[in-house]
Scaffold this motif. Structure first.
Motif, PDB file in Angstrom:
ATOM      1  N   ASP A 251      19.542  -4.591  58.238  1.00  0.00           N
ATOM      2  CA  ASP A 251      20.465  -5.678  57.952  1.00  0.00           C
ATOM      3  C   ASP A 251      21.709  -5.235  57.188  1.00  0.00           C
ATOM      4  N   ARG A 252      21.732  -3.997  56.729  1.00  0.00           N
ATOM      5  CA  ARG A 252      22.945  -3.532  56.036  1.00  0.00           C
ATOM      6  C   ARG A 252      23.445  -2.254  56.700  1.00  0.00           C
ATOM      7  N   PRO A 253      24.755  -2.098  56.760  1.00  0.00           N
ATOM      8  CA  PRO A 253      25.310  -0.907  57.409  1.00  0.00           C
ATOM      9  C   PRO A 253      25.059   0.353  56.574  1.00  0.00           C
ATOM     10  N   ILE A 254      24.995   1.468  57.257  1.00  0.00           N
ATOM     11  CA  ILE A 254      24.783   2.757  56.603  1.00  0.00           C
ATOM     12  C   ILE A 254      26.124   3.283  56.110  1.00  0.00           C
ATOM     13  N   ASP A 255      26.149   3.753  54.874  1.00  0.00           N
ATOM     14  CA  ASP A 255      27.338   4.414  54.341  1.00  0.00           C
ATOM     15  C   ASP A 255      27.292   5.861  54.824  1.00  0.00           C
ATOM     16  N   VAL A 256      28.173   6.231  55.735  1.00  0.00           N
ATOM     17  CA  VAL A 256      28.140   7.566  56.336  1.00  0.00           C
ATOM     18  C   VAL A 256      29.004   8.579  55.591  1.00  0.00           C
ATOM     19  N   THR A 257      29.731   8.142  54.592  1.00  0.00           N
ATOM     20  CA  THR A 257      30.635   9.025  53.863  1.00  0.00           C
ATOM     21  C   THR A 257      29.871  10.169  53.211  1.00  0.00           C
ATOM     22  N   ASP A 258      30.217  11.387  53.577  1.00  0.00           N
ATOM     23  CA  ASP A 258      29.618  12.600  53.008  1.00  0.00           C
ATOM     24  C   ASP A 258      28.093  12.509  52.987  1.00  0.00           C
ATOM     25  N   ILE A 259      27.521  12.136  54.120  1.00  0.00           N
ATOM     26  CA  ILE A 259      26.098  11.823  54.222  1.00  0.00           C
ATOM     27  C   ILE A 259      25.192  13.004  53.873  1.00  0.00           C
ATOM     28  N   LEU A 260      25.527  14.213  54.299  1.00  0.00           N
ATOM     29  CA  LEU A 260      24.665  15.352  53.997  1.00  0.00           C
ATOM     30  C   LEU A 260      24.578  15.623  52.502  1.00  0.00           C
ATOM     31  N   ALA A 261      25.688  15.557  51.817  1.00  0.00           N
ATOM     32  CA  ALA A 261      25.686  15.766  50.367  1.00  0.00           C
ATOM     33  C   ALA A 261      24.867  14.679  49.673  1.00  0.00           C
ATOM     34  N   ARG A 262      24.980  13.459  50.147  1.00  0.00           N
ATOM     35  CA  ARG A 262      24.222  12.371  49.539  1.00  0.00           C
ATOM     36  C   ARG A 262      22.731  12.505  49.811  1.00  0.00           C
ATOM     37  N   LEU A 263      22.379  12.959  51.008  1.00  0.00           N
ATOM     38  CA  LEU A 263      20.964  13.144  51.322  1.00  0.00           C
ATOM     39  C   LEU A 263      20.333  14.196  50.419  1.00  0.00           C
ATOM     40  N   LYS A 264      21.104  15.219  50.058  1.00  0.00           N
ATOM     41  CA  LYS A 264      20.592  16.284  49.190  1.00  0.00           C
ATOM     42  C   LYS A 264      20.265  15.782  47.789  1.00  0.00           C
ATOM     43  N   THR A 265      20.855  14.663  47.393  1.00  0.00           N
ATOM     44  CA  THR A 265      20.608  14.135  46.049  1.00  0.00           C
ATOM     45  C   THR A 265      19.446  13.150  45.995  1.00  0.00           C
ATOM     46  N   LEU A 266      18.927  12.755  47.142  1.00  0.00           N
ATOM     47  CA  LEU A 266      17.855  11.754  47.167  1.00  0.00           C
ATOM     48  C   LEU A 266      16.538  12.371  46.730  1.00  0.00           C
ATOM     49  N   SER A 267      15.681  11.549  46.134  1.00  0.00           N
ATOM     50  CA  SER A 267      14.437  12.100  45.611  1.00  0.00           C
ATOM     51  C   SER A 267      13.170  11.500  46.211  1.00  0.00           C
ATOM     52  N   SER A 268      13.229  10.324  46.767  1.00  0.00           N
ATOM     53  CA  SER A 268      12.012   9.722  47.317  1.00  0.00           C
ATOM     54  C   SER A 268      12.168   9.473  48.812  1.00  0.00           C
ATOM     55  N   ALA A 269      11.042   9.377  49.472  1.00  0.00           N
ATOM     56  CA  ALA A 269      11.058   9.084  50.907  1.00  0.00           C
ATOM     57  C   ALA A 269      11.733   7.743  51.167  1.00  0.00           C
ATOM     58  N   GLU A 270      11.444   6.771  50.302  1.00  0.00           N
ATOM     59  CA  GLU A 270      12.063   5.456  50.466  1.00  0.00           C
ATOM     60  C   GLU A 270      13.577   5.543  50.384  1.00  0.00           C
TER      61      GLU A 270
END
Length: 126
Positions: free
Chosen positions: A7-26
């Motif tokens: 129901d909400r759009p994905i923020d695609v800006t610099d997605i790889l860098a942001r994915l590297k900062t995530l910590s949980s599967a959720e």
């Protein structure tokens, strides 16, 4: 039961860098907008993320726009999740410890040889 993030759009800006900062599967599922069943995620979260990493390692993102990278990352997460939706982590064997102990690949018997003379030697006291 399904957790939907469609129901909400994905923020695609610099997605790889942001994915590297995530910590949980959720966090990964939320950032990429992939729906999941909490029961599946509870059992296979590390396996899903490991498999996603294996899939992402085969991708070449050089020079691609963030929108394309985000779409590919989303597809790899959905694919990794799909691997475990109807299959167990034990049957998928993502981690080395599970691969090394595959019952379908028996370990050759190991034999230890101790010479009779070594057994018969008295124990030296220091």
């Amino acid at each position: 039961m399904s957790c939907s993030t469609h129901d909400r759009p994905i923020d695609v800006t610099d997605i790889l860098a942001r994915l590297k900062t995530l910590s949980s599967a959720e966090d990964f599922f939320g950032a990429l907008g992939v729906a999941y069943d909490p029961k599946v995620l509870q059992v296979a979260r590390l396996h899903i993320l490991k498999r996603m990493g294996e899939y992402l390692a085969t991708e070449d993102f050089d020079g691609l726009p963030d929108l394309v990278i985000a779409a590919r990352a989303k597809a790899t997460l959905a694919r990794a999740y799909g691997d475990f939706e109807s299959s167990s982590p034990l049957s998928q064997r993502v981690f080395r410890v599970l691969k090394d102990h595959d019952p379908d690949r028996p370990v050759p018997p190991k034999t230890a040889f101790v010479a009779l003379g070594d057994i018969m030697k008295p124990i030296a006291s220091d």
